[in-house]
Scaffold this active site. Sequence first.
Site, mmCIF file in Angstrom:
data_model
loop_
_atom_site.group_PDB
_atom_site.id
_atom_site.type_symbol
_atom_site.label_atom_id
_atom_site.label_comp_id
_atom_site.label_asym_id
_atom_site.label_seq_id
_atom_site.Cartn_x
_atom_site.Cartn_y
_atom_site.Cartn_z
ATOM 1 C CG HIS A 53 -1.804 -1.196 1.320
ATOM 2 N ND1 HIS A 53 -2.366 -1.628 2.513
ATOM 3 C CD2 HIS A 53 -2.213 -2.095 0.384
ATOM 4 C CE1 HIS A 53 -3.067 -2.727 2.301
ATOM 5 N NE2 HIS A 53 -2.987 -3.026 1.017
ATOM 6 C CE1 TYR A 182 -6.270 -11.505 1.597
ATOM 7 C CE2 TYR A 182 -4.324 -10.541 0.577
ATOM 8 C CZ TYR A 182 -5.038 -10.884 1.710
ATOM 9 O OH TYR A 182 -4.519 -10.600 2.945
ATOM 10 C CE LYS A 213 -3.853 -10.892 5.837
ATOM 11 N NZ LYS A 213 -2.848 -9.836 5.573
ATOM 12 C CB VAL A 214 -9.151 -15.953 3.262
ATOM 13 C CG1 VAL A 214 -8.452 -17.072 2.502
ATOM 14 C CG2 VAL A 214 -9.813 -16.490 4.533
ATOM 15 N N GLY A 242 -7.210 -8.555 8.693
ATOM 16 C CA GLY A 242 -7.814 -7.533 9.544
ATOM 17 C C GLY A 242 -8.528 -6.441 8.772
ATOM 18 N NE ARG A 271 -5.120 -1.959 5.999
ATOM 19 C CZ ARG A 271 -5.873 -2.172 4.928
ATOM 20 N NH1 ARG A 271 -6.300 -1.143 4.212
ATOM 21 N NH2 ARG A 271 -6.199 -3.394 4.562
#
Length: 310
Positions: A53, A182, A213-214, A242, A271
């Site tokens: 990001h 993802y 992790k999804v 998260g 975050r």
Amino acid sequence: MGIFMIKRLKKRDVKVPLTVPEDRKEEYIKNYLELTKRTGNVMLFAGDQKIEHLNDDFFGEGIAKDDASPEHLFNIASKGKICGFATQLGLIARYGMDYKKIPYIVKINSKTHLVKTRDPISRALVHVKDVVDLKENSGLKILGVGYTIYPGSEYEHIMFEEASRVILEAHKHGLIAIIWSYPRGKNVKDEKDPHLIAGAAGVAACLGADFVKVNYPKCDNPAERFKEAVLAAGRTGVLCAGGKSIEPEKFLKQIWEQINISGARGNATGRNIHQKPLDAAIRMCNAIYAITIEGKSLEEALKIYYGDRK
């Protein structure tokens, strides 16, 4: 919301993948028990967003001034209760000498959000051998590796092959392998659809990942609908991303439901932790850890976060 009892694992409880060589089984078991704190669950602090990001997540309105420096991530990881801190090898190499006690997960691949393509691709920045070399030369507590795939992208086959090799190489060295999965691409209509998320979790299982992790689904009754993903992943533990920062009460309630209703095996939070000042970030780590690893109730977790402040 009551306490969910979490079983303490012994060495014999760990199902070692058949891709782990005989002479690395003890190393795998040691890393697995360390990462999960002998519970089978994982509270991961995700700090890979500085590439993903850029600086959007670290500087600006509503973001603590502490977050402008990468060292904020390491301060949090060294002082808060976590199972592992996931970030890129280069960042670990620059700061790890001052933070040797942190349990690390090395993120193998990353991409920025600048390239506006509907079909994303993310390739390896380093090889598993580089991770092993860093672990052996530095003495850092590197427990595993992470890799992102985008099912639905026209480049999925490239990432699937690379991810599969990363997992195999990680297991050859007794490391834990975590896949970020993802669904994205021009053919993906709703990446937060619970049925599609379940499919993405199943892909990671087929690649041989220890954990996946999804994203948590956006739908009615998400805690119940998310059970499909947990079932689809089988012996691959499901960790929930998260997402964007939200109110602490709402976030911790969501964490509790993911673990205690959906049957998720943990979370990977970025975050909602690091955008806070150091003290609040540490308290958020401790509150998430209390639910995920210690089996505490939502009320107890909120008390850990707020203390006498509310």
